[in-house]
Design an enzyme around this catalytic site. Structure first.
Site, PDB file in Angstrom:
ATOM      1  N   HIS A 240      -3.582  12.757  -3.688  1.00 29.03           N
ATOM      2  CA  HIS A 240      -3.040  11.448  -3.785  1.00 29.03           C
ATOM      3  C   HIS A 240      -3.815  10.329  -4.127  1.00 29.03           C
ATOM      4  CE1 HIS A 240       0.227  13.311  -1.247  1.00 29.03           C
ATOM      5  NE2 HIS A 240      -0.647  13.626  -0.300  1.00 29.03           N
TER       6      HIS A 240
HETATM    7  C1  BDR Z   1      -2.071   9.394   2.134  1.00 27.19           C
HETATM    8  O1  BDR Z   1      -2.447   9.767   3.442  1.00 27.19           O
HETATM    9  C2  BDR Z   1      -3.565  10.151   3.811  1.00 27.19           C
HETATM   10  O2  BDR Z   1      -3.400  11.384   4.394  1.00 27.19           O
HETATM   11  C3  BDR Z   1      -4.232  10.486   2.299  1.00 27.19           C
HETATM   12  O3  BDR Z   1      -5.557  10.267   2.479  1.00 27.19           O
HETATM   13  C4  BDR Z   1      -3.599   9.626   1.286  1.00 27.19           C
HETATM   14  O4  BDR Z   1      -4.001   8.252   1.118  1.00 27.19           O
HETATM   15  C5  BDR Z   1      -1.141  10.406   1.432  1.00 27.19           C
HETATM   16  O5  BDR Z   1       0.185  10.206   2.165  1.00 27.19           O
END
Ligand code: BDR
Ligand code: CA
Length: 314
Positions: A240
């Protein structure tokens, strides 16, 4: 123009850690003014220490890390140890940080850095938006010196932490509302696009073949995080947060549409939903919403940047 002034606000998190490495490795493009940490994937004491560990791993122990808000603005704190492990960056196996965080609070640093910067500052946000929202509330004039905000968060489609919402927005929807309504250029790097950046076994092996300390740490994190996300992603974990850095480095890897995005603050089943007005029914666009990434191009860029880091920084 030279390197653009950049601040990264984050909650490491394996994918935050990889995004930090990618950004630190991009000194020609970014003048990294500082890293601010916020409570998110794990509590603040861990996210800020993890940011310091990662900066050491990248061979940049002098980069300042500022600890920020230990809880969201209104709602009860929510964390994600089930995905990221008790430390937040399990799998990396990093030593204690070389030096402490700065004494200045992250919100004060954000205000001060924007006031002092000779050129508008780009904000890359990889976690809940608490620090950034409070900096805007504390001193709205910082908005005059924001070049753009590129935020990992939200989704046009389904969420992850709950069916209707993505973690970073769900973890502090009120802060997200402040940021999305701030009136500055904003890019939403949501799950629609980040779910396409899948670290398949072949892509992890390509990173491992760099045979450096940072690359080994990245592979360890991807294996840990991948094992905890197999129920949702059969072919490997989604990267992500690194999509934010990739977009800043190479926007041509992405496709997007501009639209209005509202943050749901009241829904029983939809708190933190990013209500994306794909068909232009509810008003002027306030966000550029990324929808597609060239995943092979993204992983080629990631490997190329990781290869620039010192082979054994620690
Ligand atoms: C986001 O939430 C966190 O778990 C990850 O680091 C990312 O920023 C994804 O939904
Ligand atoms: Ca994150």
């Amino acid at each position: 123009m030279g390197a653009r002034p950049l601040i990264i606000d984050c909650d490491p998190g394996q994918d935050d850690a990889i995004a930090l490495l990618m950004a630190i490795a991009s000194a020609e493009e970014f003048e990294l003014l500082g890293i601010t940490a916020v409570a998110g994937n794990v509590p603040l004491a861990k996210t800020e220490a993890n940011a310091r560990r990662v900066r050491d791993l990248a061979g940049r122990p002098e980069l300042p890390v500022y600890a920020g808000c230990p809880r969201p603005m209104v709602r009860a704190p929510v964390t994600a140890e089930a995905v990221h492990g008790p430390s937040g960056i399990d799998g990396a196996d990093l030593p204690e940080p070389s030096r402490p965080a700065e004494e200045t609070h992250a919100v004060d640093f954000l205000v001060q850095a924007h006031a002092e910067a000779s050129r508008p500052v780009t904000l890359a946000t990889l976690g809940p938006l608490t620090n950034v929202a409070l900096a805007i509330i504390k001193n709205p004039s910082i908005l005059d010196n924001v070049a753009e905000i590129v935020a990992m968060g939200g989704a046009i489609g389904l969420g992850n932490v709950i069916p209707a919402a993505e973690f970073n927005i769900y973890a502090d929807p009120h802060a997200a509302h402040v940021v999305f309504e701030a009136g500055v250029p904003l890019t939403m790097v949501g799950l629609d696009v980040t779910r396409q950046a899948i670290a398949t076994p072949a892509r992890i092996e390509a990173i491992r073949s760099l045979e450096t300390t940072p690359a080994r740490a990245v592979c360890g994190m991807l294996e840990y995080y991948g094992a905890r996300t197999t129920a949702a992603y059969r072919h490997g974990p989604p990267l992500h947060d690194p999509c934010v850095i990739a977009y800043l480095l190479k926007p041509e890897l992405f496709e997007w549409r501009d639209m209005h995005v509202a943050i749901e603050l009241a829904g029983e089943h939809s708190l933190g939903r990013t209500v994306c007005d794909v068909y232009g029914r509810s008003g002027a666009p306030n966000a550029r919403v990324l929808e597609h990434v060239d995943a092979d191009g993204f992983f080629a860029l990631l490997s190329e940047r990781l290869a620039r880091l010192p082979a054994s920084a620690q």
